[in-house]
Write a protein that holds these residues in place. Sequence first.
Motif, PDB file in Angstrom:
ATOM      1  N   ALA A  50       0.826  -1.205   0.000  1.00 53.58           N
ATOM      2  CA  ALA A  50       0.000   0.000   0.000  1.00 53.58           C
ATOM      3  C   ALA A  50       0.860   1.255   0.000  1.00 53.58           C
ATOM      4  N   ALA A  51       1.932   1.244   0.787  1.00 52.84           N
ATOM      5  CA  ALA A  51       2.816   2.407   0.839  1.00 52.84           C
ATOM      6  C   ALA A  51       3.524   2.635  -0.488  1.00 52.84           C
ATOM      7  N   ALA A  52       3.933   1.539  -1.163  1.00 54.90           N
ATOM      8  CA  ALA A  52       4.576   1.684  -2.477  1.00 54.90           C
ATOM      9  C   ALA A  52       3.594   2.260  -3.492  1.00 54.90           C
ATOM     10  N   ARG A  53       2.348   1.808  -3.452  1.00 54.14           N
ATOM     11  CA  ARG A  53       1.334   2.338  -4.367  1.00 54.14           C
ATOM     12  C   ARG A  53       1.045   3.799  -4.061  1.00 54.14           C
ATOM     13  N   ALA A  54       0.972   4.137  -2.776  1.00 51.93           N
ATOM     14  CA  ALA A  54       0.727   5.523  -2.396  1.00 51.93           C
ATOM     15  C   ALA A  54       1.865   6.421  -2.861  1.00 51.93           C
ATOM     16  N   SER A  55       3.099   5.935  -2.749  1.00 53.25           N
ATOM     17  CA  SER A  55       4.246   6.703  -3.211  1.00 53.25           C
ATOM     18  C   SER A  55       4.162   6.967  -4.711  1.00 53.25           C
ATOM     19  N   ALA A  56       3.710   5.961  -5.469  1.00 49.47           N
ATOM     20  CA  ALA A  56       3.555   6.150  -6.907  1.00 49.47           C
ATOM     21  C   ALA A  56       2.415   7.110  -7.223  1.00 49.47           C
ATOM     22  N   ALA A  57       1.397   7.138  -6.343  1.00 51.73           N
ATOM     23  CA  ALA A  57       0.229   7.978  -6.597  1.00 51.73           C
ATOM     24  C   ALA A  57       0.457   9.424  -6.196  1.00 51.73           C
ATOM     25  N   GLN A  58       1.225   9.651  -5.145  1.00 52.85           N
ATOM     26  CA  GLN A  58       1.437  10.999  -4.617  1.00 52.85           C
ATOM     27  C   GLN A  58       2.922  11.300  -4.540  1.00 52.85           C
ATOM     28  N   SER A  59       3.399  12.164  -5.418  1.00 52.15           N
ATOM     29  CA  SER A  59       4.830  12.460  -5.475  1.00 52.15           C
ATOM     30  C   SER A  59       5.330  13.120  -4.192  1.00 52.15           C
ATOM     31  N   ARG A  60       4.436  13.784  -3.451  1.00 56.98           N
ATOM     32  CA  ARG A  60       4.867  14.450  -2.222  1.00 56.98           C
ATOM     33  C   ARG A  60       5.360  13.456  -1.171  1.00 56.98           C
ATOM     34  N   LEU A  61       4.996  12.172  -1.305  1.00 56.33           N
ATOM     35  CA  LEU A  61       5.447  11.166  -0.354  1.00 56.33           C
ATOM     36  C   LEU A  61       6.891  10.751  -0.597  1.00 56.33           C
TER      37      LEU A  61
END
Length: 455
Positions: free
Chosen positions: A342-353
């Motif tokens: 989930a964190a890897a997907r979120a990183s791909a979805a939101q560059s601010r992460l």
Amino acid sequence: MKGDYQDLVDEISALLGAPATLENRDFRLIAFGAHDSDDDLAMDPVRTRSILTRQSTAAVRAWFEGFGIARATGPVRIPAAPDAGVFRGRICLPVRYRGIVQGYVWLLDREPGPGPEALAAAMEVAERIGILLAEEAKAGADLSREFRAVLTAGRGWQHDMAVAALRLALGPGADGLHTVVCVAPWSGEAPASVPGAAAVSLVPWRGRAHEAQPARGPATGAPAGAGAVGGSGAAAGARAVARGGSGAVARPGSGARAAAGAGGGVGPSAAGPAGGPEAGQALAVLVRLRSADVLAPAVTAATRLLGPSAPAGAPPTAPTAGIAEPCRGLAELSDAWAQASAAARASAAQSRLGPVARWSEIGPYRMLAVLAAGEPVDDPAARALLAPAHRELARTAEVFLDCAGQAGRAAAALGVHRQTLYYRLNRVEQLTGLDLDEGEDRLLLHMALKSARLA
């Protein structure tokens, strides 16, 4: 293990009177000696990049391999090449085990340089490094099947058997603190070794359907998911005037807002509105921790695996990494893998992460990833808005909701006039059938837009 490598590198540095660096056979940095020289040439661009990025470029690797270091059984002297950024010559000590190269120790050459006896002593230390690297690679390879089984077995007796097998293979360290790192998408074979990793394995990965996604996370300064519910009376009133006092837009039935059920399986996977997901693979890494408060070993492993090619703001197709919360023992590793995914997907979805994201820091994506892990989240109200033809309208709606419905902030973030914002929001309402003055409709649309990033 890392401390053992550092001690051996320091021993070679002392024997040869020069700072040494150790890289594995993929030219990824493992350990390096202190550089306390005042000589400006002691740190040329190639060595500086290797230490700062923990990895050499493909061009540098090919250049050095051209001197036969992969076949050499003894020290190799490599001349300086200022045009290639190599201002000082190098001495390469191949690190081998049973005839197979495991890595390389590098030193800056100088005149007159170390003699044959010192080099022979350094090669003996390199042989000890080779044994460690081979044992680490063998341990990771031996555990790959057991680790993968734990992550993919689901629940029930099969999961219990997989955990028992991995516990037996890991030995006494099995009941200690661990975390899981996910790097996705991953191309090629799993690395021969990852410093600090207890196990490494390739795991099936469902790719994202990029065609229907809005642009990567807008730099609004607002937390993702902020303001999904709640209003802005001034903005709502102004939009009502902009619409000419038109009546309420027809809204879909309650079925359109039904929550998608969370599915089983390993990690989140979903098909986007524009088509099926891309099949692929991710790299799973089991990292031992000394403290639940210190995730540095996992961050270091993830950063090394990504290499220098994943800066913040990278395109969605670039690999990203996620790190799960620490867990004690092995029973919760499948949950940890879901968190890391989930964190890897979120990183791909939101560059601010950034390219490496921790599950504890991804905000609403912790919940959205659970929804995306089951059936595809494809709410009919948002389907038309998520079509490629309406990409700008989808971005406008997302920024407006990220800004808690505050028109002034949203217009500034988008770089448009308020009247333009109101016009676009009116078009969003027409496409979706939702009323952006209603908290539940805002929540539905916000969740749909964020979920689309994970699809």
